[in-house]
Scaffold this motif. Structure first.
Motif, mmCIF file in Angstrom:
data_model
loop_
_atom_site.group_PDB
_atom_site.id
_atom_site.type_symbol
_atom_site.label_atom_id
_atom_site.label_comp_id
_atom_site.label_asym_id
_atom_site.label_seq_id
_atom_site.Cartn_x
_atom_site.Cartn_y
_atom_site.Cartn_z
ATOM 1 N N THR A 11 -3.561 4.359 -11.627
ATOM 2 C CA THR A 11 -3.255 3.683 -10.367
ATOM 3 C C THR A 11 -4.296 4.059 -9.310
ATOM 4 O O THR A 11 -5.155 4.912 -9.533
ATOM 5 C CB THR A 11 -1.862 4.062 -9.843
ATOM 6 O OG1 THR A 11 -1.878 5.421 -9.382
ATOM 7 C CG2 THR A 11 -0.814 3.926 -10.945
ATOM 8 N N SER A 12 -4.187 3.420 -8.147
ATOM 9 C CA SER A 12 -5.077 3.741 -7.019
ATOM 10 C C SER A 12 -4.405 4.664 -6.013
ATOM 11 O O SER A 12 -4.876 4.820 -4.889
ATOM 12 C CB SER A 12 -5.505 2.444 -6.316
ATOM 13 O OG SER A 12 -4.362 1.718 -5.859
ATOM 14 N N ILE A 13 -3.285 5.279 -6.395
ATOM 15 C CA ILE A 13 -2.503 6.117 -5.484
ATOM 16 C C ILE A 13 -3.284 7.361 -5.077
ATOM 17 O O ILE A 13 -3.814 8.089 -5.914
ATOM 18 C CB ILE A 13 -1.160 6.510 -6.125
ATOM 19 C CG1 ILE A 13 -0.287 5.263 -6.321
ATOM 20 C CG2 ILE A 13 -0.421 7.544 -5.275
ATOM 21 C CD1 ILE A 13 0.986 5.516 -7.081
ATOM 22 N N ARG A 14 -3.347 7.581 -3.758
ATOM 23 C CA ARG A 14 -4.043 8.741 -3.203
ATOM 24 C C ARG A 14 -3.082 9.836 -2.745
ATOM 25 O O ARG A 14 -3.446 10.996 -2.706
ATOM 26 C CB ARG A 14 -4.890 8.306 -1.984
ATOM 27 C CG ARG A 14 -5.936 7.261 -2.276
ATOM 28 C CD ARG A 14 -7.062 7.829 -3.127
ATOM 29 N NE ARG A 14 -8.263 7.009 -3.075
ATOM 30 C CZ ARG A 14 -8.499 5.986 -3.886
ATOM 31 N NH1 ARG A 14 -7.598 5.644 -4.791
ATOM 32 N NH2 ARG A 14 -9.635 5.307 -3.810
ATOM 33 N N LEU A 17 -7.926 10.521 -8.491
ATOM 34 C CA LEU A 17 -7.842 9.823 -7.216
ATOM 35 C C LEU A 17 -6.850 10.461 -6.246
ATOM 36 O O LEU A 17 -6.872 10.173 -5.057
ATOM 37 C CB LEU A 17 -7.462 8.354 -7.439
ATOM 38 C CG LEU A 17 -8.467 7.498 -8.222
ATOM 39 C CD1 LEU A 17 -7.965 6.066 -8.328
ATOM 40 C CD2 LEU A 17 -9.836 7.529 -7.548
ATOM 41 N N PRO A 62 0.080 0.248 -11.220
ATOM 42 C CA PRO A 62 -1.370 0.060 -11.386
ATOM 43 C C PRO A 62 -1.909 -1.198 -10.716
ATOM 44 O O PRO A 62 -3.118 -1.360 -10.581
ATOM 45 C CB PRO A 62 -1.539 -0.034 -12.923
ATOM 46 C CG PRO A 62 -0.309 0.593 -13.483
ATOM 47 C CD PRO A 62 0.776 0.251 -12.509
ATOM 48 N N ARG A 63 -1.037 -2.116 -10.302
ATOM 49 C CA ARG A 63 -1.501 -3.351 -9.687
ATOM 50 C C ARG A 63 -1.672 -3.171 -8.192
ATOM 51 O O ARG A 63 -0.935 -2.431 -7.543
ATOM 52 C CB ARG A 63 -0.502 -4.492 -9.933
ATOM 53 C CG ARG A 63 -0.307 -4.827 -11.405
ATOM 54 C CD ARG A 63 0.527 -6.087 -11.570
ATOM 55 N NE ARG A 63 1.913 -5.876 -11.150
ATOM 56 C CZ ARG A 63 2.446 -6.408 -10.055
ATOM 57 N NH1 ARG A 63 1.712 -7.153 -9.271
ATOM 58 N NH2 ARG A 63 3.714 -6.193 -9.760
ATOM 59 N N PRO A 110 -3.321 -2.633 -4.223
ATOM 60 C CA PRO A 110 -3.974 -1.541 -3.477
ATOM 61 C C PRO A 110 -3.036 -0.391 -3.124
ATOM 62 O O PRO A 110 -3.194 0.235 -2.074
ATOM 63 C CB PRO A 110 -4.443 -2.264 -2.220
ATOM 64 C CG PRO A 110 -3.372 -3.283 -1.960
ATOM 65 C CD PRO A 110 -2.864 -3.712 -3.326
ATOM 66 N N THR A 131 0.815 -1.216 0.000
ATOM 67 C CA THR A 131 0.000 0.000 0.000
ATOM 68 C C THR A 131 0.849 1.267 0.000
ATOM 69 O O THR A 131 0.347 2.350 -0.274
ATOM 70 C CB THR A 131 -0.921 0.033 1.231
ATOM 71 O OG1 THR A 131 -0.121 -0.013 2.424
ATOM 72 C CG2 THR A 131 -1.882 -1.143 1.223
ATOM 73 N N GLU A 151 -5.399 12.634 -3.628
ATOM 74 C CA GLU A 151 -6.002 13.463 -2.583
ATOM 75 C C GLU A 151 -4.990 14.312 -1.826
ATOM 76 O O GLU A 151 -5.367 15.304 -1.201
ATOM 77 C CB GLU A 151 -6.745 12.565 -1.582
ATOM 78 C CG GLU A 151 -7.878 11.763 -2.200
ATOM 79 C CD GLU A 151 -8.505 10.803 -1.222
ATOM 80 O OE1 GLU A 151 -7.933 10.637 -0.117
ATOM 81 O OE2 GLU A 151 -9.552 10.227 -1.545
ATOM 82 N N MET A 197 -1.512 2.900 -2.303
ATOM 83 C CA MET A 197 -2.170 4.161 -1.976
ATOM 84 C C MET A 197 -1.202 5.333 -1.855
ATOM 85 O O MET A 197 -1.598 6.483 -1.986
ATOM 86 C CB MET A 197 -2.916 4.020 -0.644
ATOM 87 C CG MET A 197 -3.915 2.883 -0.588
ATOM 88 S SD MET A 197 -5.411 3.222 -1.515
ATOM 89 C CE MET A 197 -6.194 4.396 -0.434
#
Length: 401
Positions: A160-163, A190, A132-133, A135, A106, A192, A137
């Motif tokens: 990606t899911s990077i916040r 995504l 991109p793979r 979770p 993460t 933040e 963050m």
């Protein structure tokens, strides 16, 4: 036979020993229950600062449960891999195998990376395929070097899911020419939180970010480390006009960082236009003083003290210049060892008057935050500050840590 200690007590003991690797390894020998609890702490974060560390970890990743425990990974000193007499191909092969076996990461930190080296392109390609793979963050670049533009760094976040992303480099080197935007829109909805610590070239990042306002539609928190107090108005201006979604912001000054002339040819375009602070639609604003890791040898303590005084004068004048209702409900001041009792109390007296104006009636918490051992943590000093700020003290909004 039941275990003599409930699991939650075992976990409390293990968590108390966080960072004490030697003690944790002893705890792991007590029983299977203790071993499981300590492994979750021991392997939560893995620091791969050398090739030998990487080759030592790789065999253990064949375990069915160990890869699931590793949630945070640091890859450091990539540019020094040749010192271990390891070819870059072997290094990349080992790193690729490790990342392939860690699907639950993460948080990823990349340290001491020379982005501009052509030979490092395989590593960039690996990041493009890995990020991109899973979770993931949080992505941090620490001590990044030789970057010609911010675009390729933030382009890594696409898809990606990077916040949260942090770019940290006190010694980063840029080319003299500014890379202009090609007009395309880099969509990163995504993201933040952005934290940037590049005091030497923070003006360049300001210009890049002003061109990429549409890329960060959901940016909630913004943190910037500045090399000069003169930059505060520019950042307040940009956040006000370009990022209405930001609800928390932090402005820090690198107090022991020598001012340097930035010869980069960046269009001014009203960069220094100061708008009222009330235009910032943030709920929490934080002003701080931090120490840079790379200190110029000729940077005297007197100059450091001068920057300290100038910074807080700039902060207080910014607050005093409010001519409309301030939206934030929490205000935090962060200090280092530069906090001196005699010089700071007088400042709080004037700040007490400023924050008691009607524009700041919505402020519910004024927090004084310091590093361990700083003088403000002393109860006597806290009491003196309360005396120096009677208006805020009567509202019961002052707090210290």
């Amino acid at each position: 036979m039941p275990h003599p200690f409930p699991l939650e007590l075992v976990e409390n003991v293990v968590n108390y020993l966080h960072g004490e690797e030697k003690q944790l390894r002893k705890c792991a020998l007590v029983s299977v229950v203790w071993a499981g609890a300590t492994q979750r702490v021991l392997f939560h974060h893995v620091d791969l600062h050398s090739y030998s560390k990487m080759t030592g970890l790789l065999p253990h990743l064949s375990s069915p449960h160990l890869p699931k425990l590793i949630r945070s990974l640091t890859i450091y000193q990539l540019s020094k891999v040749y010192k271990e007499n390891v070819s870059r191909d072997d290094f990349m092969t080992c790193l690729t195998a490790i990342l392939t076996l860690l699907p639950h990461i993460t948080s990823l930190t990349v340290g001491d990376y020379n982005w501009d080296e052509t030979s490092n392109q395989p590593f960039v390609d690996l990041l493009h395929s890995f990020l991109p793979r899973g979770p993931l963050m949080k992505l941090d670049f620490v001590n990044l070097r030789h970057v010609e533009d911010f675009e390729p760094i933030f382009a890594l976040l696409k898809g990606t899911s990077i916040r949260r992303i942090k770019v940290d480099s006190y010694n980063v080197q840029f080319s003299d020419d500014v890379v202009e935007s090609d007009g395309s829109v880099l969509q990163l909805p995504l993201v933040e939180c952005i934290r940037v610590e590049i005091p030497r070239h923070e003006r360049r990042f300001h210009y890049w970010l002003s061109q990429r306002r549409a890329s960060f539609s959901n940016l909630n928190r913004f943190e910037i480390l500045m090399g000069s107090a003169d930059d505060l108005a520019r950042w307040c201006d940009l956040l006000q006009t370009g990022f209405p979604s930001v609800k928390e912001c932090r402005f820090d000054l690198a107090c022991d960082f020598a001012d340097e002339e930035d010869d980069t040819d960046i269009p001014e375009e009203d960069m220094y236009r100061a708008l009222p602070l009330g235009g910032l639609h943030v709920q929490h604003i934080q002003f701080g003083v931090v120490s840079a890791r790379y200190k110029p040898s000729d940077f005297l303590e007197l100059a450091k003290e001068r920057k300290f005084v100038e910074w807080w004068a700039c902060v207080f004048s910014t607050l005093a210049g409010a001519k409309e209702t301030i939206h934030f409900t929490e205000l935090t001041f962060t200090f280092t060892d530069l906090l001196h009792e005699g010089s700071i109390l007088a400042a709080w007296e004037s700040l007490d008057k400023v924050l008691s104006r009607k524009f700041f009636s919505g402020v519910q918490r004024v927090h004084f935050e310091t590093k361990a051992g700083c003088i403000i943590t002393d109860t006597d000093v806290a009491a003196k500050i309360r005396v120096a700020m009677p208006r805020l003290a009567s509202r019961n909004v002052l707090c210290f840590s």
